[in-house]
Design a protein around this motif. Structure first.
Motif, PDB file in Angstrom:
ATOM      1  N   VAL A  92       8.519  -8.590  28.621  1.00 48.77           N
ATOM      2  CA  VAL A  92       8.214  -9.106  27.085  1.00 48.77           C
ATOM      3  C   VAL A  92       7.638  -7.858  26.237  1.00 48.77           C
ATOM      4  N   ARG A  93       6.471  -7.149  27.022  1.00 51.88           N
ATOM      5  CA  ARG A  93       5.778  -6.375  26.178  1.00 51.88           C
ATOM      6  C   ARG A  93       6.835  -5.273  25.567  1.00 51.88           C
ATOM      7  N   GLU A 117       5.963 -10.185  32.315  1.00 55.33           N
ATOM      8  CA  GLU A 117       5.036  -9.777  31.024  1.00 55.33           C
ATOM      9  C   GLU A 117       5.353  -8.464  30.411  1.00 55.33           C
ATOM     10  N   ASP A 166      11.220  -4.241  19.017  1.00 59.40           N
ATOM     11  CA  ASP A 166      11.315  -5.263  17.945  1.00 59.40           C
ATOM     12  C   ASP A 166      10.494  -4.645  16.718  1.00 59.40           C
ATOM     13  N   ARG A 167       9.099  -4.239  17.132  1.00 59.05           N
ATOM     14  CA  ARG A 167       8.440  -3.656  16.140  1.00 59.05           C
ATOM     15  C   ARG A 167       8.701  -2.181  15.591  1.00 59.05           C
ATOM     16  N   ALA A 203       9.985  -5.492  24.943  1.00 53.76           N
ATOM     17  CA  ALA A 203      10.871  -6.039  24.034  1.00 53.76           C
ATOM     18  C   ALA A 203       9.996  -6.144  22.545  1.00 53.76           C
ATOM     19  N   GLN A 204       8.772  -6.728  22.583  1.00 55.72           N
ATOM     20  CA  GLN A 204       8.119  -6.769  21.615  1.00 55.72           C
ATOM     21  C   GLN A 204       7.844  -5.325  20.689  1.00 55.72           C
ATOM     22  N   LYS A 205       7.507  -4.330  21.837  1.00 58.33           N
ATOM     23  CA  LYS A 205       7.171  -3.164  21.031  1.00 58.33           C
ATOM     24  C   LYS A 205       8.927  -2.487  20.415  1.00 58.33           C
TER      25      LYS A 205
END
Length: 351
Positions: free
Chosen positions: A305-306, A302, A312-313, A308-310
């Motif tokens: 994933v967090r 998790e 991308d943002r 990777a999301q940060k």
């Protein structure tokens, strides 16, 4: 009915308190593991008293973590509020990450002058490696470089009975299932401890060229919500423990590196000074929780994933800002061009 009482087949009432305390302590409680003993202590005041004996918890701690037999560690444990029982309650449960909107570190905690690491590596039930290391935290050698604790010297190798089998998938699976690690860090001034290992690997990978195997253990903790630029890179931080094993196919493997680092959400290493603040907060205020074997691995996924999301943002915002800056530059150049053109036209018509 009295606490600990039970009804027999003939209907008579039997109380555990009728059993001599020495029999309970020597023949029953000594057969229990730490979590079961802690649970028994919560059943009644009578059992709480029986399970509070230091010898019981000392035996459990030293059998669970052989490294704590070291005289240096024993001296520190003797200063804990409840001795080995305190060590077990601090170090057996895993740090439980509490997702919050903001993470504020307590910077008022007194800074420790030394951290003591007690590390044990098991392969199944066999102890492979056990070591205690002291790390000073005062000088610039610790404070300013990236935080890192190495347990082995550059050419130091630890032999193991693990066979370097031919099929890499088989080897990696065996290490994932059997290689467990505990890394207890004791705050020499705070009389508390914490276990910064996930116990079981969160990832096992083999280098394609050297064929060395890297076994990773990780615990994710709350960092500081301080912003560095547009984004907070330390909302969560990772205590990363890496065990590197080498060897030749057909022979036995050896441990060549055991180290700990702390990284932010951009994979950047934190300095010793910043890491110490987060570490001391984890020791003093971190919530502990008993978890199942795969829970920490799931939390780590998790966290990946967090991250990777940060990332991308951040890339989207940077792309937007780059486009905005480029558009602004083009608009400015166009404006300057029109001004120059109008100026020349004005001079030409008035001359």
């Amino acid at each position: 009915m009295a606490s600990g009482a039970a009804t027999t087949v003939d209907g008579s009432v039997f109380s555990i308190s009728a059993v001599h305390p020495d029999i309970i302590k020597t023949h029953i409680l000594t057969q229990l593991d730490g979590p079961t003993l802690a649970a028994a202590a919560c059943t009644s005041s009578y059992f709480h008293s029986l399970t509070s004996h230091e010898n019981l918890w000392q035996e459990i701690c030293t059998s669970t973590w052989p490294s704590v037999k070291d005289p240096r560690v024993q001296t520190l444990i003797s200063m804990f509020p409840s001795g080995h029982k305190s060590l077990f309650s601090d170090s057996f449960p895993v740090l439980d990450l509490q997702p919050q909107s903001k993470h504020t570190l307590d910077h008022s905690l007194p800074s420790t002058t030394e951290l003591v690491s007690a590390v044990d590596i098991f392969y199944g039930n066999n102890l492979l490696f056990s070591k205690v290391k002291e790390t000073e935290t005062v000088t610039g050698w610790f404070q300013f470089p990236p935080f890192r604790i190495d347990l082995l010297g550059e050419k130091e190798l630890v032999p193991t009975p693990i066979s370097f089998v031919g099929g890499s998938d088989v080897l990696l699976k065996q290490l994932e299932e059997k290689l467990s690690l505990s890394w207890i860090i004791i705050d020499s001034s705070g009389r508390k401890a914490v276990n910064l290992s996930s116990r079981w690997p969160v990832s096992v990978e083999q280098h394609w060229l050297t064929h060395e195997v890297q076994v990773k253990y990780a615990v994710i903790v709350a960092g500081d919500d301080q912003r560095w630029g547009l984004f907070s890179t330390r909302e969560f931080v990772e205590f990363e423990i890496m065990v590197t094993l080498g060897g030749k196919e057909g022979g036995e493997m050896y441990v060549k590196e055991v180290c700990m680092q702390m990284k932010d959400m951009e994979e950047k290493n934190l300095s010793g000074r910043d890491s110490l603040v987060i570490l001391q907060n984890s020791i003093a205020n971190g919530k502990r929780k008993q978890v199942k074997r795969d829970e920490e691995k799931h939390k780590y996924k998790e966290f990946i994933v967090r991250k990777a999301q940060k990332k991308d943002r951040k890339l989207k915002v940077e792309r937007f800002l780059n486009i905005g800056c480029f558009s602004g530059f083009i608009a400015f150049c166009s404006y300057k061009l029109w001004v120059m053109l109008l100026y020349r036209i004005f001079n030409y018509t008035t001359s």
